[in-house]
Enzyme design. Structure first.
Site, short mmCIF file in Angstrom:
data_model
loop_
_atom_site.label_atom_id
_atom_site.label_comp_id
_atom_site.label_asym_id
_atom_site.label_seq_id
_atom_site.Cartn_x
_atom_site.Cartn_y
_atom_site.Cartn_z
N CYS A 180 85.71 56.64 103.20
CA CYS A 180 86.92 57.12 102.54
C CYS A 180 87.85 55.95 102.26
CB CYS A 180 87.62 58.15 103.42
SG CYS A 180 89.18 58.73 102.75
N CYS A 233 87.98 64.68 102.19
CA CYS A 233 87.77 63.99 103.46
C CYS A 233 88.37 64.85 104.57
CB CYS A 233 88.46 62.62 103.43
SG CYS A 233 88.50 61.81 105.05
N CYS A 271 91.60 62.94 106.39
CA CYS A 271 92.89 62.66 105.73
C CYS A 271 93.16 63.55 104.52
CB CYS A 271 92.97 61.20 105.32
SG CYS A 271 92.02 60.80 103.84
N CYS A 312 79.19 65.17 93.63
CA CYS A 312 79.62 64.34 92.49
C CYS A 312 80.96 63.72 92.86
CB CYS A 312 79.74 65.23 91.26
SG CYS A 312 80.14 64.33 89.76
#
Ligand code: ZN
Length: 156
Positions: free
Chosen positions: A73, A122, A125, A145
């Site tokens: 991330c 994510c 976060c 995607c």
């Protein structure tokens, strides 16, 4: 005393898979203000990851990447996708058949733009990563995607 049904107490930890050590670790969720995210990210990363934007097809730096490694991330560094699950979808966005762990992502229904899609975030976060579709390769049949702007690639 914590009453049932109330929001989890601030600071409650969440389980996240560390893909390098293959162990689940309890970590603190990452929450920042828009100003703090702006200071950390490029304008494009901020627009995509924090404001649910979409980069132009074939414009991102990872759509054709083939090296082994882990995609993390861009906001909080959580491990998200292993390059072994990356495939060439022809869409111009980095595409994966599975995350490193279901723990590390969050799936939410997305009905924006008159479409019925599943958004991928994510888990640590809340960064917007992209969407998942059911037309991926076997055995999972999934196509995650993703936006390159939401990811940081680390060679293994
Ligand atoms: Zn994150």
């Amino acid at each position: 005393m914590i009453l049932p049904g109330l929001e989890k107490p601030k600071g409650s930890r969440i389980p996240i898979l560390n893909a390098r050590t293959n162990t689940v670790e309890d970590v603190d969720p990452v929450t920042k203000t828009d100003d703090e995210w702006r200071a950390q990210l490029t304008p494009e990363q901020f627009d995509v990851a924090r404001k649910k934007g979409t980069e132009y097809a074939f414009s991102g730096k990872y759509h054709a990447t083939k090296e082994p490694g882990i995609y993390r991330c861009v906001c909080c560094g959580t491990d998200l996708f292993d390059a072994v699950t990356k495939f060439d979808s022809g869409t111009g966005w980095p595409s994966f058949s599975a995350p490193v762990s279901g723990l590390n992502i969050e799936l939410v229904p997305d009905r924006s733009g008159g479409l019925s899609r599943t958004e991928v975030l994510c888990a640590r976060c809340g960064a917007h990563l992209g969407h998942v579709f059911d037309d991926g390769p076997l055995p999972t049949g999934k196509r995650y995607c993703m936006n390159s702007a939401s990811l940081v690639f680390e060679n293994s």
